[in-house]
Structure formats: structure tokens, C-alpha cells
Design a protein around this motif. Structure first.
Motif, PDB file in Angstrom:
ATOM      1  N   CYS A 126      11.677  -8.827  15.819  1.00  0.00           N
ATOM      2  CA  CYS A 126      10.416  -8.419  15.206  1.00  0.00           C
ATOM      3  C   CYS A 126       9.226  -8.997  15.964  1.00  0.00           C
ATOM      4  O   CYS A 126       8.249  -8.296  16.241  1.00  0.00           O
ATOM      5  N   ASN A 127       9.305 -10.275  16.327  1.00  0.00           N
ATOM      6  CA  ASN A 127       8.209 -10.915  17.067  1.00  0.00           C
ATOM      7  C   ASN A 127       7.998 -10.259  18.429  1.00  0.00           C
ATOM      8  O   ASN A 127       6.858 -10.024  18.850  1.00  0.00           O
ATOM      9  N   ALA A 128       9.099  -9.998  19.132  1.00  0.00           N
ATOM     10  CA  ALA A 128       8.984  -9.400  20.465  1.00  0.00           C
ATOM     11  C   ALA A 128       8.335  -8.027  20.401  1.00  0.00           C
ATOM     12  O   ALA A 128       7.423  -7.709  21.178  1.00  0.00           O
ATOM     13  N   VAL A 129       8.789  -7.203  19.472  1.00  0.00           N
ATOM     14  CA  VAL A 129       8.233  -5.856  19.337  1.00  0.00           C
ATOM     15  C   VAL A 129       6.783  -5.923  18.881  1.00  0.00           C
ATOM     16  O   VAL A 129       5.915  -5.211  19.404  1.00  0.00           O
ATOM     17  N   TYR A 130       6.503  -6.795  17.927  1.00  0.00           N
ATOM     18  CA  TYR A 130       5.150  -6.885  17.393  1.00  0.00           C
ATOM     19  C   TYR A 130       4.151  -7.302  18.467  1.00  0.00           C
ATOM     20  O   TYR A 130       3.059  -6.742  18.568  1.00  0.00           O
ATOM     21  N   GLY A 160       9.748  -0.683  20.393  1.00  0.00           N
ATOM     22  CA  GLY A 160      11.106  -0.820  19.879  1.00  0.00           C
ATOM     23  C   GLY A 160      12.112  -0.021  20.674  1.00  0.00           C
ATOM     24  O   GLY A 160      13.241  -0.492  20.922  1.00  0.00           O
ATOM     25  N   GLU A 161      11.730   1.174  21.100  1.00  0.00           N
ATOM     26  CA  GLU A 161      12.652   2.003  21.878  1.00  0.00           C
ATOM     27  C   GLU A 161      12.942   1.361  23.232  1.00  0.00           C
ATOM     28  O   GLU A 161      14.074   1.415  23.726  1.00  0.00           O
ATOM     29  N   ALA A 162      11.924   0.748  23.840  1.00  0.00           N
ATOM     30  CA  ALA A 162      12.150   0.072  25.119  1.00  0.00           C
ATOM     31  C   ALA A 162      13.124  -1.093  24.953  1.00  0.00           C
ATOM     32  O   ALA A 162      13.986  -1.325  25.815  1.00  0.00           O
ATOM     33  N   LEU A 163      12.987  -1.822  23.833  1.00  0.00           N
ATOM     34  CA  LEU A 163      13.895  -2.937  23.588  1.00  0.00           C
ATOM     35  C   LEU A 163      15.282  -2.452  23.190  1.00  0.00           C
ATOM     36  O   LEU A 163      16.301  -3.044  23.568  1.00  0.00           O
ATOM     37  N   ARG A 164      15.345  -1.347  22.473  1.00  0.00           N
ATOM     38  CA  ARG A 164      16.628  -0.807  22.013  1.00  0.00           C
ATOM     39  C   ARG A 164      17.547  -0.484  23.187  1.00  0.00           C
ATOM     40  O   ARG A 164      18.757  -0.689  23.132  1.00  0.00           O
ATOM     41  N   LEU A 165      16.974   0.038  24.263  1.00  0.00           N
ATOM     42  CA  LEU A 165      17.772   0.443  25.420  1.00  0.00           C
ATOM     43  C   LEU A 165      18.451  -0.745  26.103  1.00  0.00           C
ATOM     44  O   LEU A 165      19.432  -0.563  26.831  1.00  0.00           O
ATOM     45  N   SER A 166      17.920  -1.948  25.879  1.00  0.00           N
ATOM     46  CA  SER A 166      18.497  -3.128  26.534  1.00  0.00           C
ATOM     47  C   SER A 166      19.505  -3.853  25.644  1.00  0.00           C
ATOM     48  O   SER A 166      20.032  -4.892  26.032  1.00  0.00           O
ATOM     49  N   MET A 167      19.766  -3.290  24.463  1.00  0.00           N
ATOM     50  CA  MET A 167      20.669  -3.949  23.514  1.00  0.00           C
ATOM     51  C   MET A 167      21.853  -3.046  23.211  1.00  0.00           C
ATOM     52  O   MET A 167      21.724  -1.823  23.166  1.00  0.00           O
ATOM     53  N   SER A 168      22.987  -3.646  22.978  1.00  0.00           N
ATOM     54  CA  SER A 168      24.170  -2.885  22.589  1.00  0.00           C
ATOM     55  C   SER A 168      24.091  -2.539  21.103  1.00  0.00           C
ATOM     56  O   SER A 168      23.284  -3.101  20.354  1.00  0.00           O
ATOM     57  N   ASP A 169      24.918  -1.604  20.682  1.00  0.00           N
ATOM     58  CA  ASP A 169      24.949  -1.227  19.265  1.00  0.00           C
ATOM     59  C   ASP A 169      25.284  -2.431  18.396  1.00  0.00           C
ATOM     60  O   ASP A 169      24.717  -2.600  17.304  1.00  0.00           O
ATOM     61  N   GLU A 225      22.847  -4.030  15.427  1.00  0.00           N
ATOM     62  CA  GLU A 225      23.291  -4.136  14.043  1.00  0.00           C
ATOM     63  C   GLU A 225      23.282  -5.586  13.577  1.00  0.00           C
ATOM     64  O   GLU A 225      22.912  -5.887  12.434  1.00  0.00           O
ATOM     65  N   ALA A 226      23.648  -6.491  14.452  1.00  0.00           N
ATOM     66  CA  ALA A 226      23.725  -7.902  14.081  1.00  0.00           C
ATOM     67  C   ALA A 226      22.356  -8.493  13.781  1.00  0.00           C
ATOM     68  O   ALA A 226      22.213  -9.357  12.903  1.00  0.00           O
ATOM     69  N   CYS A 227      21.344  -8.046  14.499  1.00  0.00           N
ATOM     70  CA  CYS A 227      20.007  -8.628  14.318  1.00  0.00           C
ATOM     71  C   CYS A 227      19.142  -7.828  13.345  1.00  0.00           C
ATOM     72  O   CYS A 227      17.964  -8.156  13.151  1.00  0.00           O
ATOM     73  N   GLY A 228      19.701  -6.784  12.735  1.00  0.00           N
ATOM     74  CA  GLY A 228      18.911  -5.977  11.808  1.00  0.00           C
ATOM     75  C   GLY A 228      17.752  -5.293  12.505  1.00  0.00           C
ATOM     76  O   GLY A 228      16.596  -5.415  12.088  1.00  0.00           O
ATOM     77  N   PHE A 229      18.074  -4.586  13.581  1.00  0.00           N
ATOM     78  CA  PHE A 229      17.045  -4.037  14.458  1.00  0.00           C
ATOM     79  C   PHE A 229      16.088  -3.111  13.714  1.00  0.00           C
ATOM     80  O   PHE A 229      14.863  -3.243  13.822  1.00  0.00           O
ATOM     81  N   ASP A 230      16.613  -2.160  12.956  1.00  0.00           N
ATOM     82  CA  ASP A 230      15.755  -1.179  12.283  1.00  0.00           C
ATOM     83  C   ASP A 230      14.827  -1.849  11.279  1.00  0.00           C
ATOM     84  O   ASP A 230      13.648  -1.485  11.162  1.00  0.00           O
ATOM     85  N   SER A 231      15.334  -2.824  10.557  1.00  0.00           N
ATOM     86  CA  SER A 231      14.495  -3.539   9.593  1.00  0.00           C
ATOM     87  C   SER A 231      13.388  -4.315  10.310  1.00  0.00           C
ATOM     88  O   SER A 231      12.244  -4.386   9.832  1.00  0.00           O
ATOM     89  N   ALA A 232      13.722  -4.882  11.474  1.00  0.00           N
ATOM     90  CA  ALA A 232      12.719  -5.622  12.247  1.00  0.00           C
ATOM     91  C   ALA A 232      11.608  -4.702  12.723  1.00  0.00           C
ATOM     92  O   ALA A 232      10.424  -5.079  12.709  1.00  0.00           O
ATOM     93  N   ILE A 233      11.966  -3.489  13.127  1.00  0.00           N
ATOM     94  CA  ILE A 233      10.966  -2.521  13.583  1.00  0.00           C
ATOM     95  C   ILE A 233      10.044  -2.143  12.425  1.00  0.00           C
ATOM     96  O   ILE A 233       8.812  -2.058  12.591  1.00  0.00           O
ATOM     97  N   ARG A 234      10.616  -1.905  11.252  1.00  0.00           N
ATOM     98  CA  ARG A 234       9.791  -1.534  10.094  1.00  0.00           C
ATOM     99  C   ARG A 234       8.836  -2.658   9.714  1.00  0.00           C
ATOM    100  O   ARG A 234       7.667  -2.422   9.395  1.00  0.00           O
ATOM    101  N   LEU A 235       9.331  -3.901   9.763  1.00  0.00           N
ATOM    102  CA  LEU A 235       8.472  -5.044   9.437  1.00  0.00           C
ATOM    103  C   LEU A 235       7.340  -5.173  10.452  1.00  0.00           C
ATOM    104  O   LEU A 235       6.179  -5.408  10.076  1.00  0.00           O
ATOM    105  N   ALA A 236       7.652  -5.020  11.731  1.00  0.00           N
ATOM    106  CA  ALA A 236       6.614  -5.120  12.761  1.00  0.00           C
ATOM    107  C   ALA A 236       5.547  -4.044  12.559  1.00  0.00           C
ATOM    108  O   ALA A 236       4.348  -4.307  12.706  1.00  0.00           O
TER     109      ALA A 236
END
Length: 336
Positions: A43-47, A141-150, A154-165
Motif C-alpha cells: 500500500c505504501n509503495a503504490v500510494y 498498482g499494475e506496474a507493481l503487479r507485473l513484478s509479483m507472482s500470484d 495473494e499473501a500480501c492482500g494486494f487488491d485490498s492494499a490498492i483499494r486502501l491506497a
């Protein structure tokens, strides 16, 4: 650095300047302090990335207008650009933060832009700022998503972090805007800027086709002016039906011939709009629609199981322009 545009206003003794279109409004990182933590690492990185983009593009400057010969360009939050060309057509572009350039997009890629009051001026300004922030958060978020595995996402709650940011950035930018200018004033500026793109001849047709028209609806009508004029000259009462028909078919000289409508499965309507064809499939019913008011059919397409004559006669025939005027007065009354 904020550049003075076409006009400026003062609120609480603080100058509010609107940047000219196509000019840099702020240098990336200018006077930008490190942001406090707003969530987890993702969340911090994307924000932080999205905030820098939103800050450098000055998204709180809701509208900027520029003229280039016969063309007029309007930038909304320095994130979307609408250009009215010399022939009256509208072109749309969106700022791509990764490529740092404008990219042509379809009208649907822009926020909803009502031509008349819908939620009021403050709501328009807030929606533009919110949508701009959401765009930059999603891009980061999309730029960061491409560098992460599925698994990592899922482990870091990616979608929730994007919504919070996105939520935090929207609150930050709207709060910043309100400090210097009321949203009602910003919305009025945006509305005035949008109306600088409008041609009155096209507007008449748009209001007869759509009861609550958007800038996107206007763009479609302006791009298919020949077809709209044909229908207006030959079957003016059926103009409201055009919103249920693909624009590429509007200029067909046989658009409202009975053989095109006698079966719902072959009627020239948009996907999922077969009900409207079922209402007017009879030759006599089509004649009634042509002679009276297409609004009756367009507004009552959900009653396709009723007898066609009953549907058309259930509402006293009205002239489409009078219906549109009443709708507009009603919406203005609700806004006030």
C-alpha cells in the motif's frame, strides 16, 4: 510551479490558478515531502508513486481550457483531454504516467460528464478528482503487479492494499482542494469548460435522443452527424430510438423500414435491447411510433409483453422536444 491560465479567482485570500493546456504544471518531486505510512508495504509503495504522479499532474486543478486555431482543448485534472476539432468532432486522450505522454482513448475511458445538472457542481469536481486519483493508483498498482507472482499478491492482500491506497489518496487530494477553493466553484469551472466544447446544433439532437445526456453521448452524435440529420429529416419522432441502435447504422436509408423490425431477432438494435423491437414489430405499431413520439417506445421497452398498441397509447403522445424540456426543468429543480 503553477502557471496562470485563462483566469484566476481568489478564495480566502489565496490565489487559485488554472494551468494552460499542454503546459507542465509541476515538476515531479517539486516541494514533495515523504509521505507518512498509510498501510502495509504494498500500500505504501503504490500510494507514494501514485501521490507523486497526482501531485506532479496537479489533479486538483479541475479544468483548463486552451485554443489552437479553430480547435478547443479542455484538460480535466490534467489527466484527461477533450479536443474539439475544426469539424466539430471530439477527440479524447488520457495521460499515461508510465510513458509520460498523452494516449488517445475512447470516450468511455473518461469519467461520466453530464451536460446538465446531475448531483450538482460539487459532486462533479469531487468525482473528477476521485477518478484521477484512482487512475494513478491503478497505474502504479499494475506496474507493481507485473513484478509479483500470484502467490505473493495473494499473501500480501494486494487488491485490498490498492483499494486502501486509492481511498487515502482521494481523501488527501479532495481535502487539499477544499482548503483553497470550494468544490462548488471548481465544479462550475469544469462545467463551463465542458460547455466550451458544445455546438448548439448538435446539442439539439443530443437532447432529443437522450433525456440526461453526457458529453460522451454528445461525442457520438457529433461523430455521426449525417445519420442523425437523416433521421431528423425523415422520422424526427424516432430520434429517441437512436440510443438503442448502434451509431454505425444511423445513416442507413432503410433503418426504419418495416422489414428491419418485423422480427425482434433481426431488428437493428444493440445487444440486449430486443424488447424495444418486440414493442414495435407490427407494421401498424411502427406507423404509430413514427407519427407520435419515439420516447413512448424508448421509455417503455421493458413492457414488451404487453400489446404494442396498449404500450404506445398508455402515455399521451408528446413532442420529443417538449418532453426533453420538461425533463431538463425537473432535473434543474432537483439540483436547486
Amino acid at each position: 510551479m503553477t502557471r496562470v491560465g485563462l483566469f484566476e479567482t481568489h478564495w480566502q485570500s489565496r490565489p487559485i490558478a488554472f494551468g494552460r493546456s499542454n503546459e507542465p504544471v509541476r515538476k515531479t518531486g517539486e516541494s514533495l515531502t515523504d509521505r507518512a505510512s498509510v498501510g502495509g508495504p504494498v500500500c505504501n509503495a503504490v500510494y507514494r508513486v501514485a501521490h507523486e504522479w497526482a501531485y506532479s499532474r496537479f489533479v486538483t486543478s479541475v479544468a483548463a481550457v486552451s485554443h489552437h486555431g479553430d480547435a478547443v482543448a479542455v484538460e480535466l485534472c490534467h489527466t484527461w483531454r477533450i479536443t474539439r476539432t475544426a469539424n466539430g468532432a471530439l477527440d479524447f486522450a488520457r495521460w499515461a504516467p508510465l510513458e509520460q505522454t498523452w494516449q488517445n482513448v475512447a470516450a468511455s475511458a473518461l469519467p461520466d460528464l453530464p451536460l446538465f445538472g446531475s448531483g450538482g457542481r460539487p459532486e462533479l469536481a469531487k468525482r473528477l478528482i476521485d477518478d484521477a486519483c484512482t487512475w494513478y493508483v491503478n497505474a502504479a498498482g499494475e506496474a507493481l503487479r507485473l513484478s509479483m507472482s500470484d502467490f505473493m499478491r495473494e499473501a500480501c492482500g494486494f487488491d485490498s492494499a490498492i483499494r486502501l491506497a486509492a481511498d487515502v489518496l482521494k481523501q488527501d487530494r479532495v481535502r487539499h482542494k477544499i482548503r483553497f477553493e470550494p468544490l462548488s466553484s471548481a465544479g462550475a469551472v469544469a462545467g463551463a469548460a465542458l460547455w466550451s466544447l458544445i455546438d448548439r446544433d448538435h446539442l439539439k439532437a443530443v437532447c432529443r435522443i437522450h433525456s440526461r445526456p453526457m458529453v460522451q453521448d454528445y461525442a457520438v452524435v457529433a461523430a455521426h452527424d449525417a445519420g442523425v440529420r437523416r433521421v431528423s429529416d425523415e422520422h424526427p419522432n424516432l430520434l429517441p430510438l437512436l440510443r438503442e441502435i448502434p451509431p454505425t447504422q444511423w445513416n442507413d436509408p432503410n433503418l426504419f423500414a418495416h422489414y428491419r423490425w418485423k422480427e425482434a431477432t433481426i431488428a437493428p438494435v444493440r445487444t440486449g435491447r430486443r424488447a424495444i423491437a418486440a414493442v414495435i414489430h407490427e407494421r401498424s405499431t411502427l406507423r404509430i411510433a413514427k407519427a407520435n413520439d419515439g420516447w413512448v417506445v424508448a421509455e417503455n421497452r421493458s413492457h414488451c409483453n404487453a400489446a404494442p398498441h396498449a404500450v404506445l397509447n398508455s402515455i399521451r403522445p408528446r413532442v420529443a422536444s417538449a418532453y426533453t424540456t420538461a425533463e431538463r426543468e425537473s432535473s434543474h429543480g432537483q439540483e436547486g
